[in-house]
Each structure stands twice: as C-alpha cells, then as structure tokens.
Design a protein around this motif. Sequence first.
Motif, mmCIF file in Angstrom:
data_model
loop_
_atom_site.group_PDB
_atom_site.id
_atom_site.type_symbol
_atom_site.label_atom_id
_atom_site.label_comp_id
_atom_site.label_asym_id
_atom_site.label_seq_id
_atom_site.Cartn_x
_atom_site.Cartn_y
_atom_site.Cartn_z
ATOM 1 N N UNK A 145 0.831 -1.193 0.000
ATOM 2 C CA UNK A 145 0.000 0.000 0.000
ATOM 3 C C UNK A 145 0.867 1.245 0.000
ATOM 4 N N UNK A 146 0.222 2.357 -0.268
ATOM 5 C CA UNK A 146 0.914 3.632 -0.331
ATOM 6 C C UNK A 146 0.641 4.434 0.925
ATOM 7 N N UNK A 147 1.695 5.013 1.452
ATOM 8 C CA UNK A 147 1.556 5.994 2.525
ATOM 9 C C UNK A 147 1.620 7.348 1.825
ATOM 10 N N UNK A 148 0.488 8.068 1.776
ATOM 11 C CA UNK A 148 0.412 9.304 0.984
ATOM 12 C C UNK A 148 1.565 10.271 1.263
ATOM 13 N N UNK A 149 2.182 10.698 0.175
ATOM 14 C CA UNK A 149 3.280 11.659 0.189
ATOM 15 C C UNK A 149 4.500 11.185 0.990
ATOM 16 N N UNK A 150 4.603 9.864 1.179
ATOM 17 C CA UNK A 150 5.753 9.326 1.909
ATOM 18 C C UNK A 150 6.440 8.235 1.098
ATOM 19 N N UNK A 151 5.781 7.074 0.938
ATOM 20 C CA UNK A 151 6.345 5.998 0.114
ATOM 21 C C UNK A 151 5.327 4.892 -0.097
ATOM 22 N N UNK A 152 5.612 4.065 -1.096
ATOM 23 C CA UNK A 152 4.825 2.865 -1.356
ATOM 24 C C UNK A 152 5.550 1.703 -0.694
ATOM 25 N N UNK A 153 4.810 0.914 0.063
ATOM 26 C CA UNK A 153 5.398 -0.243 0.739
ATOM 27 C C UNK A 153 4.921 -1.525 0.086
ATOM 28 N N UNK A 154 5.857 -2.365 -0.298
ATOM 29 C CA UNK A 154 5.589 -3.712 -0.790
ATOM 30 C C UNK A 154 6.447 -4.639 0.060
ATOM 31 N N UNK A 155 5.913 -5.011 1.200
ATOM 32 C CA UNK A 155 6.692 -5.675 2.242
ATOM 33 C C UNK A 155 6.301 -7.148 2.364
#
Length: 156
Positions: free
Chosen positions: A4-14
């Motif tokens: 998912x994306x953390x708005x204006x921070x980064x996209x996490x694919x963990x």
Amino acid sequence: MFDFEIPNYKVLEIDKLVFDYNGTLACDGIPVSGVKEKLDKLAIDFEIYVLTADTFGTVKKELKDVDVEIVIVDKKNGTKFKENFIQDLNKDSVIAVGNGNNDTLMLARASLGILILGLEGAATESLLKSDLIVRNINDVLDILLNPKRLVASLRK
C-alpha cells in the motif's frame, strides 16, 4: 505481505520482517509477553528473521516453537552484518525493527525502519535513522498486524 501507499511518503511492498532480539523482542534474553503469539500471526503473511548476537544464549530455546528464522550475527561487527543482511534480502521489501546502536544501519537501509524505546531504551543514532518510533515491541507488532496504522502515523 502488504502492499500500500503511505500518501506523500512511500509505497510499501513488504514481505519480510527483520527484528533485533535483545532489547527489541526480548529483555535479558527472555521474550516480552505476547511477542511469540504475535510473531506466529505475522508469519502467516511474512518471512520473519530474528538477528542477534545472542548475548544471553537463550534465543534458540526461547523461539524454538515460533515460526521465525534465527540468524546469529557477527559479534565483532554486528552493525555492518545487519546492514548487509537487509541489503541481501532486497531492502525494498523489508521492515526492520530494533533499538540499539548496532541496529542503526539496518534501520536506515530497510524500506521502513522502526525503532522501539523498550525496556532498555534506544540509541540516539538509531532513533535518528528510523522512520517511526514506537513505545514497545507489542505496539510495533500490533501496528504490523494492522498496517493502516502506518498510514495514520507516516503520511505527509
């Protein structure tokens, strides 16, 4: 795994979680209450690694029934060992959790570095290299079990 994306921070694919042991998952070599059960829940969706110099010599006994991979780190240069371990896992797919000075590069290298204050406190340098600071390990594990909490904390 979560994606998912953390708005204006980064996209996490963990899909991997890496934890320091003493001071993070455990105090004086004994896991903090509730940790083992939550790690097993997370192991359904993630590969979990526990990195430790095993100062108290207890990690294998204490985590023998938990679905994690235990990795004994180089006692002479644990900081670099942990950083290289994160890099070798594909740093963009890793959340790292720690509290000590030897966790500094691991927290900085991971896609997301979480520092816990915990019972032993936390090293200032590691605090400065982390993305998120949390009071204790059970709070971190609860966040990972409910990852939308990361959005609430980290969005800009």
